[in-house]
Write an enzyme that holds these catalytic residues in place. Structure first.
Site, mmCIF file in Angstrom:
data_model
loop_
_atom_site.group_PDB
_atom_site.id
_atom_site.type_symbol
_atom_site.label_atom_id
_atom_site.label_comp_id
_atom_site.label_asym_id
_atom_site.label_seq_id
_atom_site.Cartn_x
_atom_site.Cartn_y
_atom_site.Cartn_z
ATOM 1 N N ARG A 174 7.529 1.986 -4.403
ATOM 2 C CA ARG A 174 7.102 3.322 -4.801
ATOM 3 C C ARG A 174 7.880 3.689 -6.058
ATOM 4 O O ARG A 174 9.018 3.254 -6.255
ATOM 5 C CB ARG A 174 7.388 4.342 -3.699
ATOM 6 C CG ARG A 174 6.737 4.016 -2.355
ATOM 7 C CD ARG A 174 7.200 4.993 -1.290
ATOM 8 N NE ARG A 174 6.596 4.696 0.011
ATOM 9 C CZ ARG A 174 7.141 3.896 0.928
ATOM 10 N NH1 ARG A 174 8.314 3.306 0.677
ATOM 11 N NH2 ARG A 174 6.539 3.686 2.084
ATOM 12 N N LYS A 207 11.624 5.593 2.625
ATOM 13 C CA LYS A 207 11.527 6.854 3.347
ATOM 14 C C LYS A 207 12.498 6.852 4.518
ATOM 15 O O LYS A 207 12.658 5.854 5.216
ATOM 16 C CB LYS A 207 10.096 7.063 3.836
ATOM 17 C CG LYS A 207 9.090 7.247 2.700
ATOM 18 C CD LYS A 207 7.693 7.495 3.241
ATOM 19 C CE LYS A 207 6.701 7.725 2.109
ATOM 20 N NZ LYS A 207 5.326 7.960 2.597
ATOM 21 N N HIS A 278 1.137 4.155 -7.786
ATOM 22 C CA HIS A 278 0.694 3.617 -6.506
ATOM 23 C C HIS A 278 -0.381 2.552 -6.691
ATOM 24 O O HIS A 278 -0.571 1.710 -5.807
ATOM 25 C CB HIS A 278 0.183 4.748 -5.606
ATOM 26 C CG HIS A 278 0.961 4.865 -4.326
ATOM 27 N ND1 HIS A 278 2.326 5.078 -4.295
ATOM 28 C CD2 HIS A 278 0.575 4.769 -3.028
ATOM 29 C CE1 HIS A 278 2.733 5.129 -3.044
ATOM 30 N NE2 HIS A 278 1.698 4.936 -2.253
ATOM 31 N N ARG A 281 1.403 -0.575 -6.638
ATOM 32 C CA ARG A 281 1.808 -0.900 -5.261
ATOM 33 C C ARG A 281 0.627 -1.461 -4.473
ATOM 34 O O ARG A 281 0.755 -2.460 -3.769
ATOM 35 C CB ARG A 281 2.352 0.366 -4.600
ATOM 36 C CG ARG A 281 2.797 0.215 -3.136
ATOM 37 C CD ARG A 281 3.517 1.485 -2.712
ATOM 38 N NE ARG A 281 3.694 1.611 -1.274
ATOM 39 C CZ ARG A 281 4.713 1.092 -0.584
ATOM 40 N NH1 ARG A 281 5.631 0.380 -1.216
ATOM 41 N NH2 ARG A 281 4.817 1.279 0.719
ATOM 42 N N HIS A 304 6.596 -0.587 5.361
ATOM 43 C CA HIS A 304 5.821 0.147 6.358
ATOM 44 C C HIS A 304 6.485 -0.002 7.728
ATOM 45 O O HIS A 304 6.862 -1.109 8.119
ATOM 46 C CB HIS A 304 4.388 -0.386 6.436
ATOM 47 C CG HIS A 304 3.551 -0.019 5.253
ATOM 48 N ND1 HIS A 304 2.386 -0.686 4.920
ATOM 49 C CD2 HIS A 304 3.704 0.955 4.315
ATOM 50 C CE1 HIS A 304 1.866 -0.146 3.840
ATOM 51 N NE2 HIS A 304 2.640 0.844 3.457
ATOM 52 N N TYR A 313 -5.099 -2.808 3.870
ATOM 53 C CA TYR A 313 -5.257 -3.729 2.745
ATOM 54 C C TYR A 313 -6.122 -4.925 3.117
ATOM 55 O O TYR A 313 -6.738 -5.542 2.251
ATOM 56 C CB TYR A 313 -3.883 -4.192 2.249
ATOM 57 C CG TYR A 313 -3.101 -3.088 1.596
ATOM 58 C CD1 TYR A 313 -3.415 -2.646 0.314
ATOM 59 C CD2 TYR A 313 -2.062 -2.459 2.266
ATOM 60 C CE1 TYR A 313 -2.713 -1.625 -0.285
ATOM 61 C CE2 TYR A 313 -1.347 -1.429 1.675
ATOM 62 C CZ TYR A 313 -1.676 -1.014 0.404
ATOM 63 O OH TYR A 313 -0.981 0.008 -0.177
#
Length: 340
Positions: A174, A207, A278, A281, A304, A313
């Site tokens: 990110r 995150k 993004h 990404r 993730h 994806y």
């Protein structure tokens, strides 16, 4: 916070007082940001106004049918409001559900009329990945792959831009993670630059503060090596760079907004539209899966927490397979005059 029950008694709590108490709770106890609190206020004012138009003024009068009808009204719109999409309607319903949950918790209502009203499901939007040739064109337009021969400030910034975009595409990071890197986070990657193709590792903080190590290939290492050797020292000559890897023209840490701006400028030079950090990404993940990478590996690389998030994806690659098949196979389409 005033207690509506003290003035109205159980079962006769005015909706407007509950709304005011809930907003006070959000602002004082949950310390929501001003913009978030403003959105809650706007959504709940519309909700209470809708109920009042139906002749409802007290909390106990509201039943699940009223909440469901309100959700339908959001989707349909009216003279004052445009119809809301699934995501916007879901956000508005979340405010309503929070209000009723709060009322039950405070003892102002025995049941929650919104608990079984589910938000609409937004249509699945597949991640937008750019073809490899578009990514390469974008990278070329961002700046030189090697350190510039001159010390002109524009040349230095161009080399920085190339290094950042190579890292974004080469790691799937990110933009906030990339601009948050410190020099020490890529030390191993830079050390590996002269070891005949060995892949270095970059430490990202994702995150929730979760750290992950991601390999860095030769293209990104080459761009980073030149940037760290000849460019960054000049940019941070003022001494304000600190440990930041990517710095701005004044020597301070490059911001997320700065990363967006330099990518937008490169996209304009390359003649590429609709590109964001993004996009790189998404392209990273899609190109890995197209190349045969295991989905669990891609999950780890992207950071993730669940493979379910990564599975979207696989839908992109299946769609690509369909496109290739339809355009390439001689019997993929019926050439006659009717359907088959």
């Amino acid at each position: 916070m005033p207690d509506p029950m003290e003035r109205t008694g159980p079962g006769a709590v005015p909706l407007r007082r509950v709304r005011a108490a809930f907003l006070d709770h959000l602002g004082a106890e949950r310390a929501l940001a001003d913009n978030t609190l403003l959105a809650y206020r706007r959504d709940l004012c519309r909700y209470v106004g809708y109920l009042e138009d139906q002749g409802l003024t007290e909390l106990a009068q509201v039943c699940p049918g009223h909440v469901g009808a309100y959700l339908g009204a959001l989707r349909e719109g009216d003279e004052e409001h445009a119809p809301l999409g699934a995501a916007s309607a879901g956000r508005a319903l979340a405010a309503v559900r929070g209000l009723h949950r709060f009322a039950v918790r405070e003892g102002w209502a025995a049941v929650d009329p919104a608990v079984d009203v589910t938000p609409p499901v937004p249509p699945m939007r597949l991640p937008k990945a750019a073809p490899l040739e578009v990514v390469e064109r974008l990278l070329e337009a961002s700046g030189p792959a090697d350190a510039p021969a001159s010390a002109a400030r524009a040349d230095l910034l161009a080399q920085r831009d190339r290094a950042l975009l190579e890292v974004l595409y080469g790691t799937g990071a990110r933009v906030s993670e990339a601009v948050g890197l410190d020099v020490d986070d890529v030390a191993e990657a830079v050390d590996a630059a002269d070891t005949g193709g060995a892949v270095g590792l970059v430490r990202f903080r994702g995150k929730g503060g979760k750290e992950r190590l991601v390999p860095l290939g030769s293209y990104a290492r080459r761009a980073l090596g030149g940037y760290l050797t000849l460019v960054r020292p000049t940019l941070v000559a003022s001494g304000r760079g600190g440990p930041a890897l990517f710095v701005n023209a004044r020597g301070g840490r490059l911001t997320r907004q700065g990363g967006w701006a330099l990518l937008s400028a490169a996209a304009e030079r390359a003649g590429v539209e609709g590109v964001s950090p993004h996009t790189l990404r998404h392209s990273f993940a899609t190109h890995l899966l197209d190349g045969g990478a295991d989905i669990r590996v891609v999950q780890e690389l992207l950071g993730h927490s669940s493979v379910t998030t990564t599975q979207v994806y696989t839908l992109v690659t299946v769609e690509r397979l369909r496109e290739v098949y339809a355009s390439s196979h001689p019997r993929a389409r019926w050439a006659g005059g009717g359907s088959r």
